[in-house]
Scaffold this motif. Sequence first.
Motif, PDB file in Angstrom:
ATOM      1  N   HIS A  12       9.936  -7.556  -9.273  1.00 31.60           N
ATOM      2  CA  HIS A  12       9.765  -6.872  -7.998  1.00 31.60           C
ATOM      3  C   HIS A  12      10.962  -5.976  -7.703  1.00 31.60           C
ATOM      4  CE1 HIS A  12      10.009  -6.453  -3.587  1.00 31.60           C
ATOM      5  NE2 HIS A  12       8.711  -6.226  -3.718  1.00 31.60           N
ATOM      6  N   ARG A  48       0.908  -2.487  -8.585  1.00 29.88           N
ATOM      7  CA  ARG A  48      -0.041  -3.172  -7.702  1.00 29.88           C
ATOM      8  C   ARG A  48      -1.046  -3.967  -8.522  1.00 29.88           C
ATOM      9  NH1 ARG A  48      -1.714  -6.249  -4.273  1.00 29.88           N
ATOM     10  NH2 ARG A  48      -3.379  -5.677  -2.877  1.00 29.88           N
ATOM     11  N   GLY A  51       0.387  -7.057  -9.785  1.00 33.12           N
ATOM     12  CA  GLY A  51       0.821  -7.972  -8.735  1.00 33.12           C
ATOM     13  C   GLY A  51       2.326  -7.991  -8.513  1.00 33.12           C
ATOM     14  N   ASP A  54       2.986  -5.868  -3.393  1.00 33.57           N
ATOM     15  CA  ASP A  54       1.802  -6.274  -2.630  1.00 33.57           C
ATOM     16  C   ASP A  54       1.129  -5.054  -1.992  1.00 33.57           C
ATOM     17  OD1 ASP A  54       3.247  -5.656  -0.269  1.00 33.57           O
ATOM     18  OD2 ASP A  54       3.832  -7.744   0.030  1.00 33.57           O
ATOM     19  N   ALA A  55       0.021  -5.291  -1.298  1.00 35.04           N
ATOM     20  CA  ALA A  55      -0.753  -4.207  -0.696  1.00 35.04           C
ATOM     21  C   ALA A  55       0.060  -3.418   0.323  1.00 35.04           C
ATOM     22  CB  ALA A  55      -2.015  -4.759  -0.047  1.00 35.04           C
ATOM     23  N   GLU A  57       3.303  -2.926   0.363  1.00 34.46           N
ATOM     24  CA  GLU A  57       4.255  -2.062  -0.345  1.00 34.46           C
ATOM     25  C   GLU A  57       3.539  -0.895  -1.006  1.00 34.46           C
ATOM     26  OE1 GLU A  57       7.774  -5.008  -1.762  1.00 34.46           O
ATOM     27  OE2 GLU A  57       5.772  -5.414  -2.561  1.00 34.46           O
ATOM     28  N   ASP A  58       2.360  -1.137  -1.532  1.00 32.23           N
ATOM     29  CA  ASP A  58       1.545  -0.068  -2.114  1.00 32.23           C
ATOM     30  C   ASP A  58       1.324   1.020  -1.068  1.00 32.23           C
ATOM     31  OD1 ASP A  58      -0.576   1.555  -3.024  1.00 32.23           O
ATOM     32  OD2 ASP A  58      -1.655  -0.114  -3.911  1.00 32.23           O
TER      33      ASP A  58
END
Length: 77
Positions: A12, A48, A51, A54-55, A57-58
């Motif tokens: 990450h 994304r 994984g 996360d959504a 951050e996307d």
Amino acid sequence: MSPNQYSPPSQHDLAVGMLESYIARVIDPECSPIAVKASANTAILIFRTLGVIDAAEDIHYTERLHRIYERRQGREA
């Protein structure tokens, strides 16, 4: 872990660092904003899908890249 042991960055951390670098390149007037935005969007999709981000951050990075790109093009985002 002792304070002297090296701890490698997480996936990450690497992904976020890479996305922040893409954003810096889109801002840089010496770089092609189209090429950088395309590469960054591909990276966001890959991170994304795997994984790593996360959504939220996307969405954050996609919108941020779009706004910066539009400003570079002289348009309102």
